[in-house]
Design a protein around this motif. Sequence first.
Motif, PDB file in Angstrom:
ATOM      1  N   ARG A 111       0.795  -1.081   0.172  1.00  0.00           N
ATOM      2  CA  ARG A 111       0.045  -0.102   0.142  1.00  0.00           C
ATOM      3  C   ARG A 111       0.763   1.363  -0.118  1.00  0.00           C
ATOM      4  O   ARG A 111       0.303   2.234  -0.674  1.00  0.00           O
ATOM      5  CB  ARG A 111      -1.139  -0.093   1.172  1.00  0.00           C
ATOM      6  CG  ARG A 111      -2.027  -1.047   0.950  1.00  0.00           C
ATOM      7  CD  ARG A 111      -3.032  -0.660   2.045  1.00  0.00           C
ATOM      8  NE  ARG A 111      -4.233  -1.756   2.028  1.00  0.00           N
ATOM      9  CZ  ARG A 111      -4.960  -2.064   3.087  1.00  0.00           C
ATOM     10  NH1 ARG A 111      -4.790  -1.739   4.363  1.00  0.00           N
ATOM     11  NH2 ARG A 111      -5.830  -3.054   2.791  1.00  0.00           N
ATOM     12  N   ALA A 112       2.117   1.159   0.721  1.00  0.00           N
ATOM     13  CA  ALA A 112       2.816   2.444   0.699  1.00  0.00           C
ATOM     14  C   ALA A 112       3.605   2.524  -0.765  1.00  0.00           C
ATOM     15  O   ALA A 112       3.928   3.659  -1.036  1.00  0.00           O
ATOM     16  CB  ALA A 112       3.982   2.297   1.791  1.00  0.00           C
ATOM     17  N   VAL A 160       2.536   1.580  -3.908  1.00  0.00           N
ATOM     18  CA  VAL A 160       1.624   1.883  -4.859  1.00  0.00           C
ATOM     19  C   VAL A 160       1.717   3.425  -5.446  1.00  0.00           C
ATOM     20  O   VAL A 160       2.028   3.706  -6.449  1.00  0.00           O
ATOM     21  CB  VAL A 160       0.371   1.606  -4.696  1.00  0.00           C
ATOM     22  CG1 VAL A 160      -0.770   2.119  -5.605  1.00  0.00           C
ATOM     23  CG2 VAL A 160       0.059  -0.022  -4.913  1.00  0.00           C
ATOM     24  N   PRO A 161       1.436   4.381  -4.303  1.00  0.00           N
ATOM     25  CA  PRO A 161       1.544   5.662  -4.896  1.00  0.00           C
ATOM     26  C   PRO A 161       3.143   6.321  -5.427  1.00  0.00           C
ATOM     27  O   PRO A 161       3.311   7.023  -6.139  1.00  0.00           O
ATOM     28  CB  PRO A 161       1.438   6.570  -3.378  1.00  0.00           C
ATOM     29  CG  PRO A 161       0.716   5.464  -2.580  1.00  0.00           C
ATOM     30  CD  PRO A 161       1.250   4.202  -2.920  1.00  0.00           C
ATOM     31  N   THR A 162       4.191   5.683  -4.586  1.00  0.00           N
ATOM     32  CA  THR A 162       5.387   5.720  -5.225  1.00  0.00           C
ATOM     33  C   THR A 162       5.713   5.249  -6.576  1.00  0.00           C
ATOM     34  O   THR A 162       6.095   6.048  -7.403  1.00  0.00           O
ATOM     35  CB  THR A 162       6.590   5.267  -4.276  1.00  0.00           C
ATOM     36  OG1 THR A 162       6.213   5.652  -2.963  1.00  0.00           O
ATOM     37  CG2 THR A 162       8.028   5.710  -4.713  1.00  0.00           C
ATOM     38  N   LEU A 194       3.286   4.795  -8.852  1.00  0.00           N
ATOM     39  CA  LEU A 194       2.311   5.887  -9.801  1.00  0.00           C
ATOM     40  C   LEU A 194       3.006   7.285 -10.002  1.00  0.00           C
ATOM     41  O   LEU A 194       3.260   7.696 -11.385  1.00  0.00           O
ATOM     42  CB  LEU A 194       1.108   5.894  -9.191  1.00  0.00           C
ATOM     43  CG  LEU A 194       0.270   4.591  -9.342  1.00  0.00           C
ATOM     44  CD1 LEU A 194      -1.043   5.064  -8.383  1.00  0.00           C
ATOM     45  CD2 LEU A 194      -0.002   4.149 -10.580  1.00  0.00           C
ATOM     46  N   LEU A 195       3.630   7.721  -9.018  1.00  0.00           N
ATOM     47  CA  LEU A 195       4.259   8.884  -9.142  1.00  0.00           C
ATOM     48  C   LEU A 195       5.452   8.922  -9.999  1.00  0.00           C
ATOM     49  O   LEU A 195       5.873   9.790 -10.935  1.00  0.00           O
ATOM     50  CB  LEU A 195       4.780   9.604  -7.817  1.00  0.00           C
ATOM     51  CG  LEU A 195       3.511  10.132  -7.119  1.00  0.00           C
ATOM     52  CD1 LEU A 195       4.003  10.620  -5.722  1.00  0.00           C
ATOM     53  CD2 LEU A 195       2.975  11.395  -7.695  1.00  0.00           C
ATOM     54  N   THR A 196       6.352   7.768  -9.941  1.00  0.00           N
ATOM     55  CA  THR A 196       7.489   7.497 -10.804  1.00  0.00           C
ATOM     56  C   THR A 196       7.010   7.492 -12.375  1.00  0.00           C
ATOM     57  O   THR A 196       7.745   8.113 -12.997  1.00  0.00           O
ATOM     58  CB  THR A 196       8.027   6.209 -10.385  1.00  0.00           C
ATOM     59  OG1 THR A 196       8.456   6.404  -8.857  1.00  0.00           O
ATOM     60  CG2 THR A 196       9.393   6.042 -10.988  1.00  0.00           C
TER      61      THR A 196
END
Length: 170
Positions: free
Chosen positions: A23-24, A26-28, A30-32
């Motif tokens: 969960r931590a 996934v945003p990283t 996506l931002l990459t």
Amino acid sequence: MAAPKLKLPAGRKRSRGSLPALRAAVPTVLLTLLAAGAGALWGTRVIGTVETTVMKRMEEASPHLSVNPAMAGGLVLKRLAPIVTNLAAPANAWVRIEAALVLEQKAALSAEPLIGAITEDILAFLRSVTARQMEGAAGLRNLREDLTERIAVRSKGLVRDIVIETLVVQ
């Protein structure tokens, strides 16, 4: 025999392994991916802009203008093949010269034998020159004057001038 189950202290729950880490991440991720896509889009746009700017500047530097024959006076520019030879001194010095001849238009039609003879004459002259004689602006001017004089004699006045495009002494 069955394996004994471990009992957790009261109030603690069993963790599910890598689910919180996923969960931590996934945003990283996506931002990459978003940053990589934006960088690629910006890079292709910049490359296109740079190419158009370079092409525009090249066209400005050397426009393809039609030359009025009356303004040119019937003169034609004929390029010589690059000439590479050793110099008289020092022993390990070499020279490469690229030049063009300014000819009368009527003489340019049958100039191939004349250009061959002029090339040989320039080659023979350069073998008698030292590197010191070609140093500086005065040396280049003297070289050009000597070559112009030899070419005028060889061509019996058909060649008006020589244009030294590049001269490399090594």
